[in-house]
Design a protein around this motif. Structure first.
Motif, mmCIF file in Angstrom:
data_model
loop_
_atom_site.group_PDB
_atom_site.id
_atom_site.type_symbol
_atom_site.label_atom_id
_atom_site.label_comp_id
_atom_site.label_asym_id
_atom_site.label_seq_id
_atom_site.Cartn_x
_atom_site.Cartn_y
_atom_site.Cartn_z
ATOM 1 N N ALA A 193 -17.964 -21.539 27.544
ATOM 2 C CA ALA A 193 -16.490 -21.491 27.514
ATOM 3 C C ALA A 193 -15.841 -22.856 27.738
ATOM 4 O O ALA A 193 -14.731 -23.097 27.260
ATOM 5 C CB ALA A 193 -15.986 -20.482 28.536
ATOM 6 N N SER A 194 -16.528 -23.787 28.432
ATOM 7 C CA SER A 194 -15.924 -25.115 28.636
ATOM 8 C C SER A 194 -15.820 -25.868 27.311
ATOM 9 O O SER A 194 -15.016 -26.793 27.177
ATOM 10 C CB SER A 194 -16.742 -25.936 29.655
ATOM 11 O OG SER A 194 -17.961 -26.386 29.089
ATOM 12 N N TRP A 223 -20.050 -32.734 33.747
ATOM 13 C CA TRP A 223 -19.804 -33.932 34.547
ATOM 14 C C TRP A 223 -19.056 -35.010 33.763
ATOM 15 O O TRP A 223 -18.223 -35.719 34.318
ATOM 16 C CB TRP A 223 -21.107 -34.500 35.117
ATOM 17 C CG TRP A 223 -20.830 -35.790 35.820
ATOM 18 C CD1 TRP A 223 -21.122 -37.049 35.403
ATOM 19 C CD2 TRP A 223 -20.100 -35.937 37.052
ATOM 20 N NE1 TRP A 223 -20.642 -37.987 36.292
ATOM 21 C CE2 TRP A 223 -20.004 -37.323 37.310
ATOM 22 C CE3 TRP A 223 -19.510 -35.048 37.959
ATOM 23 C CZ2 TRP A 223 -19.349 -37.836 38.446
ATOM 24 C CZ3 TRP A 223 -18.857 -35.555 39.085
ATOM 25 C CH2 TRP A 223 -18.792 -36.933 39.308
ATOM 26 N N VAL A 224 -19.339 -35.156 32.474
ATOM 27 C CA VAL A 224 -18.673 -36.221 31.702
ATOM 28 C C VAL A 224 -17.158 -36.111 31.829
ATOM 29 O O VAL A 224 -16.460 -37.125 31.953
ATOM 30 C CB VAL A 224 -19.072 -36.239 30.204
ATOM 31 C CG1 VAL A 224 -20.454 -36.834 30.006
ATOM 32 C CG2 VAL A 224 -18.979 -34.880 29.563
ATOM 33 N N ALA A 228 -14.646 -38.765 33.792
ATOM 34 C CA ALA A 228 -13.536 -39.371 33.034
ATOM 35 C C ALA A 228 -12.211 -39.114 33.749
ATOM 36 O O ALA A 228 -11.356 -40.010 33.858
ATOM 37 C CB ALA A 228 -13.513 -38.813 31.610
ATOM 38 N N ALA A 229 -12.028 -37.904 34.266
ATOM 39 C CA ALA A 229 -10.778 -37.549 34.954
ATOM 40 C C ALA A 229 -10.619 -38.361 36.239
ATOM 41 O O ALA A 229 -9.527 -38.854 36.551
ATOM 42 C CB ALA A 229 -10.763 -36.056 35.255
ATOM 43 N N VAL A 285 -24.655 -36.921 46.053
ATOM 44 C CA VAL A 285 -24.302 -38.187 45.406
ATOM 45 C C VAL A 285 -24.694 -38.110 43.932
ATOM 46 O O VAL A 285 -25.879 -38.009 43.605
ATOM 47 C CB VAL A 285 -25.023 -39.378 46.081
ATOM 48 C CG1 VAL A 285 -24.552 -40.694 45.466
ATOM 49 C CG2 VAL A 285 -24.811 -39.365 47.588
ATOM 50 N N ILE A 286 -23.716 -38.141 43.064
ATOM 51 C CA ILE A 286 -24.002 -38.132 41.630
ATOM 52 C C ILE A 286 -24.470 -39.523 41.203
ATOM 53 O O ILE A 286 -25.455 -39.670 40.484
ATOM 54 C CB ILE A 286 -22.749 -37.722 40.829
ATOM 55 C CG1 ILE A 286 -22.264 -36.324 41.260
ATOM 56 C CG2 ILE A 286 -23.012 -37.792 39.325
ATOM 57 C CD1 ILE A 286 -23.204 -35.189 40.934
ATOM 58 N N ARG A 287 -23.758 -40.526 41.672
ATOM 59 C CA ARG A 287 -24.112 -41.903 41.331
ATOM 60 C C ARG A 287 -23.570 -42.826 42.407
ATOM 61 O O ARG A 287 -22.559 -42.507 43.022
ATOM 62 C CB ARG A 287 -23.507 -42.280 39.974
ATOM 63 C CG ARG A 287 -24.198 -43.496 39.364
ATOM 64 C CD ARG A 287 -23.745 -43.795 37.948
ATOM 65 N NE ARG A 287 -23.525 -42.629 37.152
ATOM 66 C CZ ARG A 287 -22.399 -42.402 36.469
ATOM 67 N NH1 ARG A 287 -21.409 -43.259 36.509
ATOM 68 N NH2 ARG A 287 -22.282 -41.316 35.736
ATOM 69 N N GLY A 288 -24.225 -43.964 42.604
ATOM 70 C CA GLY A 288 -23.690 -44.957 43.523
ATOM 71 C C GLY A 288 -24.562 -45.159 44.743
ATOM 72 O O GLY A 288 -25.690 -44.656 44.819
#
Ligand code: 1HN
Length: 345
Positions: A193-194, A223-224, A228-229, A285-288
């Motif tokens: 649905a997204s 996640w993209v 971006a948001a 933590v997704i990134r960093g």
């Protein structure tokens, strides 16, 4: 004025024995335990799990235990305050890392607790929820609401790993946790649905007369889009980090009844000191890379690591480089119970 309350030891032994025999106990020696003054006294302690350390253990689980013998091949992240083996990371949040090999499937079942998956690594994994195939890409948030049939599969070539967060401790405490098993689901031949009905924020399928909003209209948050948001927001946010709540696109409500999810972006060098919240939390933590101090305990984190904070924790985050974190919390539950609170530091 606060009175010092009587203890069990002060009572004559024959009276204590008679109470035990009658199946009763005095409240007053326990009063401050069950009702401390001013703030709760959590059992939960801050926890930190380094993904690089867990990764080989997950690979070994893949070698040692076929998925058929596991139903779900998971290593559980136990709250240090309750000890290894505890089926919870905070009072209300269960966390586990799930591991699926190419070609494997995890059988369909349905249960009372709700789950969310945050994808940690690997391509080609998917979850089917009520016939909807939800691709799992790194950083995606995938919902499995309580009462919805779900199974997992893997069409890729490398192992996939995701973090499961469930409100299991709550359901278990309520003696309300149980499952039913069934055959793998037929998948509808269409994107989730997204990608179809909820491609754009602010747009939802035209409403039919008398049809109310759907409870779980969108179960995958790619996640993209989240990143971006956050990046756009960060450009125009001068106070604190850019933060976004994951919401039901039909109602704006929290995506699940008991658990909430918030994504945060910290710029390199940015420091964040959130208020003291009555909710408990798990950060992924997704990134960093950065450092967080939780009730005085210092955790140096990197991508794919997970750490937790008890209720009313004093928290400081500091990013060493641009970082993205997802916070899993129990604010929706506490708001429903009428006691969610934030206090100034
Ligand atoms: C469950 O159903 C899953 O469906 C993962 O992937 C972890 C932990 C406890 C109870 C049910 C899944 C779980 C779980």
């Amino acid at each position: 004025m606060s009175q010092k309350l009587g203890t069990l030891e002060e009572l004559p032994q024959d009276y204590r024995d008679a109470m035990s025999a009658a199946g009763v106990a005095p409240l007053w020696p326990m009063m401050r335990n069950v009702l401390p003054h001013g703030a709760p006294n959590p059992v939960t302690r801050p926890g930190y799990w380094n993904y690089e350390k867990l990764r080989p253990l997950l690979h070994r689980a893949g070698e040692l235990t076929p998925v058929e013998k596991a139903e779900r091949r998971v290593l559980v992240l136990s709250d240090p305050g309750r000890g290894t083996g505890a089926m919870q990371a905070t009072a209300s949040i269960y966390l586990g890392l799930q591991y699926l090999l190419p070609g494997e499937t995890a059988p369909a079942h349905v249960h009372t607790p709700s789950a969310v998956r945050i994808i940690v690594e690997g391509k080609g994994g998917y979850t089917v929820v009520d016939g909807e195939k939800l691709p799992m890409e790194e950083g995606d948030l995938v919902l499995t609401p309580g009462g919805e049939w779900h199974d997992h599969g893997h069409e890729g070539t490398e192992p996939v790993v995701w973090l499961d967060a469930l409100d299991l401790p709550l359901f278990y405490y309520l003696e309300g946790s149980y499952a039913k098993e069934g055959p793998l689901q037929a998948k509808r031949n269409r994107p989730d649905a997204s990608q179809v009905e909820y491609r754009s924020a602010g747009l939802a399928p035209a409403r039919k007369l008398k049809s109310g909003p759907r409870r779980y209209p969108m179960m995958r948050y790619p996640w993209v889009r989240t990143e971006a948001a956050l990046r756009e927001m960060a450009k125009y946010t001068d106070e604190g980090p850019a933060e976004l709540d994951f919401v039901n696109p039909e109602t704006g409500d929290d995506v699940l009844p008991t658990m909430g999810f918030t994504a945060k972006m910290l710029a390199a060098g940015q420091k964040h000191e959130p208020p003291l919240r009555s909710s408990s939390a798990a950060y992924h933590v997704i990134r960093g890379r950065g450092v967080s101090t939780i009730n005085g305990e210092r955790f140096e984190w990197g991508a794919k690591d997970t750490f937790t904070a008890p209720v009313f924790a004093r928290i400081t985050h500091e990013a060493a480089e641009e970082s993205f974190l997802i916070r899993v919390h129990d604010r929706p539950l506490q708001e429903k119970l009428g006691y969610y609170e934030e206090r100034a530091r």
